[in-house]
Structure formats: structure tokens, C-alpha cells
Design a protein around this motif. Structure first.
Motif, mmCIF file in Angstrom:
data_model
loop_
_atom_site.group_PDB
_atom_site.id
_atom_site.type_symbol
_atom_site.label_atom_id
_atom_site.label_comp_id
_atom_site.label_asym_id
_atom_site.label_seq_id
_atom_site.Cartn_x
_atom_site.Cartn_y
_atom_site.Cartn_z
ATOM 1 N N UNK A 75 0.848 -1.177 0.000
ATOM 2 C CA UNK A 75 0.000 0.000 0.000
ATOM 3 C C UNK A 75 0.887 1.232 0.000
ATOM 4 N N UNK A 76 0.626 2.164 -0.870
ATOM 5 C CA UNK A 76 1.421 3.385 -0.930
ATOM 6 C C UNK A 76 0.615 4.517 -0.318
ATOM 7 N N UNK A 77 1.167 5.070 0.738
ATOM 8 C CA UNK A 77 0.517 6.177 1.422
ATOM 9 C C UNK A 77 1.407 7.402 1.293
ATOM 10 N N UNK A 78 0.910 8.411 0.621
ATOM 11 C CA UNK A 78 1.666 9.654 0.464
ATOM 12 C C UNK A 78 1.028 10.717 1.335
ATOM 13 N N UNK A 79 1.849 11.304 2.188
ATOM 14 C CA UNK A 79 1.383 12.398 3.035
ATOM 15 C C UNK A 79 2.077 13.666 2.581
ATOM 16 N N UNK A 80 1.400 14.800 2.703
ATOM 17 C CA UNK A 80 2.028 16.043 2.261
ATOM 18 C C UNK A 80 3.245 16.370 3.134
ATOM 19 N N UNK A 81 4.193 17.077 2.558
ATOM 20 C CA UNK A 81 5.340 17.524 3.330
ATOM 21 C C UNK A 81 4.801 18.457 4.416
ATOM 22 N N UNK A 82 5.213 18.205 5.630
ATOM 23 C CA UNK A 82 4.669 18.959 6.764
ATOM 24 C C UNK A 82 5.122 20.421 6.722
ATOM 25 N N UNK A 83 4.150 21.297 6.854
ATOM 26 C CA UNK A 83 4.419 22.725 7.019
ATOM 27 C C UNK A 83 3.892 23.086 8.393
ATOM 28 N N UNK A 84 4.667 23.859 9.132
ATOM 29 C CA UNK A 84 4.325 24.139 10.517
ATOM 30 C C UNK A 84 3.912 25.588 10.707
ATOM 31 N N UNK A 85 2.951 25.766 11.601
ATOM 32 C CA UNK A 85 2.456 27.091 11.961
ATOM 33 C C UNK A 85 2.646 27.271 13.464
ATOM 34 N N UNK A 86 2.928 28.487 13.868
ATOM 35 C CA UNK A 86 3.121 28.795 15.279
ATOM 36 C C UNK A 86 1.750 28.909 15.944
ATOM 37 N N UNK A 87 1.582 28.250 17.090
ATOM 38 C CA UNK A 87 0.318 28.318 17.827
ATOM 39 C C UNK A 87 0.542 29.067 19.138
ATOM 40 N N UNK A 88 -0.318 30.041 19.386
ATOM 41 C CA UNK A 88 -0.236 30.810 20.625
ATOM 42 C C UNK A 88 -1.641 31.260 21.004
ATOM 43 N N UNK A 89 -1.937 31.185 22.297
ATOM 44 C CA UNK A 89 -3.196 31.711 22.825
ATOM 45 C C UNK A 89 -2.930 32.208 24.244
ATOM 46 N N UNK A 90 -3.919 32.170 25.119
ATOM 47 C CA UNK A 90 -3.754 32.682 26.482
ATOM 48 C C UNK A 90 -3.019 31.731 27.425
ATOM 49 N N UNK A 91 -2.704 30.535 26.985
ATOM 50 C CA UNK A 91 -2.017 29.554 27.825
ATOM 51 C C UNK A 91 -0.557 29.967 28.040
ATOM 52 N N UNK A 92 0.099 29.433 29.070
ATOM 53 C CA UNK A 92 1.464 29.856 29.401
ATOM 54 C C UNK A 92 2.554 29.205 28.539
ATOM 55 N N UNK A 93 2.213 28.766 27.339
ATOM 56 C CA UNK A 93 3.197 28.149 26.454
ATOM 57 C C UNK A 93 2.778 28.359 25.005
#
Length: 188
Positions: free
Chosen positions: A33-51
Motif C-alpha cells: 500500500x502506498x501512502x503519500x502524506x504532504x510535506x509537513x508545514x508548521x504554523x506557530x500556535x499561541x493563545x492565552x495559555x502559558x506556552x
């Protein structure tokens, strides 16, 4: 006469058998079975949490009460669960709980590899667990600054645990978990 008829039947049978086998029959090769996943692109996540952290831009994040999150991968039927707990003199209990949660999978796991994580500059310390085999989860980690913050994280697939089947997706998601852990920063 009987012996002559037997030889005649034997000869005729061999002749028909040879004429009927013109082509050698070969079994089909096993397909993968051939499973192709997209090349991962990352986004910065920030909200009111302390991290803050980086996450795969293809994933969907849902906030839960108390700075807990579900990062969902609908195409892979996987979810990363991120759980935040403040450290209030209970760091040993939090570490023990995170380690016990991981080692509950030892019954089904073939191997559990511990990979320590140290970011002295950012004061982020933890452990990444790579779990091989038919366990319910394939990867977990925890990080802490030892004094104020503690996060544990695990991935679950909504499928019967079959390591061979989920391995490509598990590898993809575990890479995202590593990125989350390595990019995690405590807010001041």
C-alpha cells in the motif's frame, strides 16, 4: 493387450497434459500500500495559555478547558492529546503519572524507547517515548520546567492497533509531536 492399453492411456494422458500447459502460471507479487502524506508545514500556535508551540498546518486544533488541546488529523484518523498541568509542589507525582501512563502499554508494545529531551536555554526538559508494536499509542512525551509547568502528550489512532497498518501515519504524526516538543516555549 491390457498392458498395451495401459501404455496407450498413459501416453495419451501425457500428451494432453503437455498440450494443455502452454504457459507457466506464476503467483502475483505481493502489493504494498502506498501512502503519500504532504510535506509537513508548521504554523506557530499561541493563545492565552502559558506556552506556545509549532504544529502541522494541516492539523485541526480544538481547545479544551484548562489549556488542554486535541490536535486532530482527519485524513489519518489520529489525534494528539496535549494536557497541561501547573506544577504546585507535585512534580514527582506528575512525572510518575506520565511514566506510568506510558508503561501501561508494555503489555502490547514490542519496544518502548526513551529519548531524553533537554533545552537548557528555554528551560524545557522531558522525555519522548517511541512505542513500537500493537499498543494503543505509538508515541508519547512529557515536558516541564520543573517549577511551574508540566505538559504531557500522546497520540491515538481511531483504528484497531495494528502496527504494520498505522506505521506510515504513526511516523508522520510522531515527527509532528517531536516538532511540537522541540518548539515548545514557556511564556514569561
Amino acid at each position: 493387450m491390457i498392458l498395451k492399453n495401459k501404455f496407450l492411456y498413459l501416453y495419451a494422458g501425457l500428451l494432453f497434459a503437455a498440450a494443455g500447459c502452454k504457459k507457466e502460471v506464476l503467483p502475483k507479487p505481493a502489493a504494498q500500500l502506498r501512502l503519500d502524506y504532504p510535506v509537513a508545514e508548521y504554523a506557530h500556535f499561541e493563545n492565552d495559555c502559558p506556552f506556545t508551540f509549532d504544529m502541522n498546518a494541516e492539523a485541526v486544533i480544538k481547545g479544551k478547558p484548562g489549556c488542554n488541546f486535541e490536535i486532530s488529523y482527519p485524513r489519518m484518523k489520529a489525534t494528539i492529546y496535549v494536557s497541561y498541568k501547573p506544577v504546585q509542589g507535585n512534580i514527582n507525582a506528575l512525572l510518575k503519572d506520565a511514566q506510568e501512563l506510558t508503561y501501561k502499554h508494555v503489555i502490547k508494545a514490542d519496544d518502548i524507547m526513551e529519548q531524553p529531551f533537554l533545552n537548557r536555554e528555554g528551560k524545557v526538559f522531558g522525555m519522548f517515548y517511541n512505542i513500537d508494536g500493537n499498543a494503543a499509542t505509538n508515541g508519547q512525551f512529557y515536558v516541564t520546567d520543573s517549577t511551574r509547568h508540566f505538559i504531557d502528550c500522546s497520540v491515538y489512532f481511531y483504528a484497531k492497533p495494528n502496527f504494520d497498518s498505522v506505521m506510515p501515519a504513526a511516523s508522520y504524526v510522531k515527527n509532528d509531536m517531536r516538532r511540537l516538543m522541540e518548539s515548545l516555549k514557556w511564556k514569561k
